[in-house]
Design a protein around this motif. Sequence first.
Motif, short mmCIF file in Angstrom:
data_model
loop_
_atom_site.label_atom_id
_atom_site.label_comp_id
_atom_site.label_asym_id
_atom_site.label_seq_id
_atom_site.Cartn_x
_atom_site.Cartn_y
_atom_site.Cartn_z
N THR A 68 43.71 6.03 -28.30
CA THR A 68 42.19 5.67 -28.97
C THR A 68 41.33 7.11 -28.53
OG1 THR A 68 41.29 4.34 -27.25
CG2 THR A 68 42.16 3.29 -29.13
N ARG A 69 41.38 7.57 -27.17
CA ARG A 69 40.55 8.60 -26.80
C ARG A 69 41.14 10.06 -27.65
NH1 ARG A 69 36.40 9.77 -26.22
NH2 ARG A 69 36.32 8.10 -24.65
N GLN A 70 42.51 10.25 -27.83
CA GLN A 70 43.03 11.24 -28.51
C GLN A 70 42.26 11.28 -29.85
OE1 GLN A 70 47.10 10.51 -27.55
NE2 GLN A 70 47.54 12.46 -26.84
N LEU A 71 42.26 10.03 -30.49
CA LEU A 71 42.03 9.91 -31.96
C LEU A 71 40.45 10.24 -31.93
CD1 LEU A 71 44.00 6.85 -33.02
CD2 LEU A 71 44.39 9.09 -33.97
N ALA A 72 39.72 9.75 -30.95
CA ALA A 72 38.31 9.89 -30.98
C ALA A 72 38.18 11.38 -30.74
CB ALA A 72 37.56 8.84 -29.85
N ASP A 73 38.71 12.18 -30.02
CA ASP A 73 38.57 13.72 -29.54
C ASP A 73 38.69 14.51 -30.71
OD1 ASP A 73 37.81 12.93 -27.01
OD2 ASP A 73 39.68 13.28 -26.24
N VAL A 74 39.25 13.96 -32.07
CA VAL A 74 39.65 15.03 -32.86
C VAL A 74 38.80 14.49 -34.12
CG1 VAL A 74 41.82 15.60 -32.40
CG2 VAL A 74 41.55 13.61 -33.92
N GLY A 75 37.86 13.39 -33.51
CA GLY A 75 36.69 13.05 -34.81
C GLY A 75 37.01 12.01 -35.68
N LEU A 76 38.14 11.25 -35.54
CA LEU A 76 38.45 10.16 -36.33
C LEU A 76 37.21 8.82 -36.15
CD1 LEU A 76 42.19 10.10 -36.59
CD2 LEU A 76 40.46 11.49 -37.63
N ASN A 77 37.22 8.26 -37.26
CA ASN A 77 36.31 7.09 -37.00
C ASN A 77 36.96 5.62 -36.97
OD1 ASN A 77 35.56 9.18 -39.15
ND2 ASN A 77 33.52 8.77 -38.25
N LEU A 78 37.70 5.43 -37.47
CA LEU A 78 38.43 4.29 -37.30
C LEU A 78 40.02 4.12 -37.23
CD1 LEU A 78 37.49 1.46 -39.80
CD2 LEU A 78 39.91 1.79 -39.36
N VAL A 79 40.56 3.24 -36.32
CA VAL A 79 41.73 3.10 -36.12
C VAL A 79 42.36 1.60 -36.33
CG1 VAL A 79 41.52 2.93 -33.82
CG2 VAL A 79 43.91 3.50 -34.54
N ILE A 80 43.59 1.76 -37.04
CA ILE A 80 44.09 0.22 -37.41
C ILE A 80 45.41 0.03 -36.68
CG2 ILE A 80 43.06 -0.10 -39.53
CD1 ILE A 80 45.54 0.56 -40.90
N PHE A 81 45.62 -1.14 -36.07
CA PHE A 81 46.84 -1.54 -35.73
C PHE A 81 47.32 -2.56 -36.73
CE2 PHE A 81 43.92 -0.12 -32.27
CZ PHE A 81 44.73 1.00 -31.74
N PRO A 82 48.14 -2.18 -37.73
CA PRO A 82 48.04 -3.12 -38.68
C PRO A 82 48.94 -4.45 -38.55
CG PRO A 82 49.12 -1.18 -39.31
CD PRO A 82 48.49 -0.86 -38.20
N VAL A 83 50.32 -4.17 -37.99
CA VAL A 83 51.23 -5.00 -37.86
C VAL A 83 51.45 -5.51 -36.50
CG1 VAL A 83 53.41 -5.59 -38.76
CG2 VAL A 83 52.22 -4.11 -39.89
N SER A 84 50.81 -4.90 -35.60
CA SER A 84 50.83 -5.05 -34.00
C SER A 84 50.93 -6.47 -33.43
CB SER A 84 50.12 -4.30 -33.38
OG SER A 84 49.68 -2.94 -33.65
N LEU A 85 50.05 -7.31 -34.11
CA LEU A 85 50.05 -8.70 -33.62
C LEU A 85 51.00 -9.54 -34.29
CD1 LEU A 85 46.38 -9.58 -33.47
CD2 LEU A 85 47.68 -8.42 -31.68
N LEU A 86 51.50 -9.43 -35.31
CA LEU A 86 52.46 -9.88 -36.01
C LEU A 86 54.02 -9.64 -35.25
CD1 LEU A 86 53.65 -11.73 -38.06
CD2 LEU A 86 54.01 -9.62 -39.41
N ARG A 87 53.89 -8.25 -34.98
CA ARG A 87 55.26 -7.96 -34.36
C ARG A 87 55.30 -8.59 -33.01
NH1 ARG A 87 54.38 -2.07 -36.57
NH2 ARG A 87 56.09 -2.20 -38.16
N LEU A 88 54.32 -8.75 -32.22
CA LEU A 88 54.18 -9.39 -30.75
C LEU A 88 54.68 -10.92 -30.89
CD1 LEU A 88 51.11 -7.36 -29.24
CD2 LEU A 88 53.38 -7.23 -28.31
N ALA A 89 53.95 -11.21 -31.79
CA ALA A 89 54.21 -12.86 -32.04
C ALA A 89 55.75 -13.22 -32.44
CB ALA A 89 53.15 -13.36 -33.20
N MET A 90 56.12 -12.17 -33.34
CA MET A 90 57.43 -12.59 -33.95
C MET A 90 58.21 -12.21 -32.82
SD MET A 90 57.47 -13.95 -36.81
CE MET A 90 59.08 -13.65 -37.50
N GLY A 91 58.39 -11.39 -31.99
CA GLY A 91 58.94 -10.80 -30.99
C GLY A 91 58.97 -12.19 -29.82
N ALA A 92 57.88 -12.77 -29.67
CA ALA A 92 57.94 -13.94 -28.73
C ALA A 92 58.60 -15.19 -29.38
CB ALA A 92 56.63 -14.28 -28.54
N ALA A 93 58.56 -15.31 -30.68
CA ALA A 93 58.95 -16.32 -31.34
C ALA A 93 60.69 -16.21 -31.26
CB ALA A 93 58.67 -16.35 -32.74
N GLU A 94 61.12 -15.17 -31.45
CA GLU A 94 62.34 -14.91 -31.35
C GLU A 94 62.98 -15.20 -29.94
OE1 GLU A 94 65.05 -12.02 -33.33
OE2 GLU A 94 63.45 -10.86 -33.82
#
Length: 304
Positions: free
Chosen positions: A225-251
């Motif tokens: 997030t620091r790198q992205l902020a430093d180049v002037g970006l406004n918003l960052v998404i982590f679109p599938v991250s929580l699903l991947r974590l949850a499905m990994g735990a489920a497996e």
Amino acid sequence: MLYAPTTAADKRIALRAGLASGELQLFPGAFNPLSAKLIQQKGMHGVYISGAVLSADLGLPDIGLTTLTEVAGRSQQIARMTDLPSIVDADTGFGEPMNVARTIQTLEDAGVAGMHLEDQVNPKRCGHLDGKQVVDLDTALKRIKAAVEARRDPNFLIMARTDARGVDGLQAAVDRAKALVDAGADAIFPEAMASLEEFAAVRAAVDVPILANMTEFGKSELFTTRQLADVGLNLVIFPVSLLRLAMGAAERGLDTITREGSLTSLLPEMQTRARLYEVLDYEAYNTFDSGVFNFSLDRHFGAQ
């Protein structure tokens, strides 16, 4: 209790204020309404509703198979559970310009704060897969113009996503981003950027907020997030991250049942019943029940 008290209109105002604040806005992807509540409790700025997650939730690949009804319905379920603004992936708008217009108004009614509309051909592909194609510039601009024209709440955010980087290169993406802003896009989502320098090139080309997609196992490096902020970006998404974590735990859980015959060894990794009840705010429901439904049999029936 029940649904979040903050109105959709206020969430849209909050989204625009966040994008103008100079602070990088963190929008993890919610894979269901419960995870949206957790995102809020953990102090994030907003909730992202991913098309890839909605497809996966239905057991389908992210290749344009979901319908507007499915996306709007699930978006409403997620958005109403949190006071945070939600941004939803609207793919290619579910049809021609008139369909795009209907998509905008349907998503407004669903209570989300904004959406993004992409310039891929229909049926689309995941932005981090090979073989995707983009429509011609005129078609891409018509989609955005239709969205802007259909919008009833001026604070509803219309973001344009371009996949041109993976098809025709960085300069094509920059040129298209500029044209999409001229057509009325409130923000730009340049998909599958290969470096911070590429993000910086888009930043230099347009004066609207820019979104970075930090999806795992994709074309882009996972910048901080620091790198992205430093180049002037406004918003960052982590679109599938929580699903991947949850499905990994489920497996791992299913494998543990097969291997050990119980889940006792994984209890330390589980969310406890108490914590789940805390996220769901059981206490508020209990208080409501006590205040509304509590009664005395003696009061109604005396000594009989």
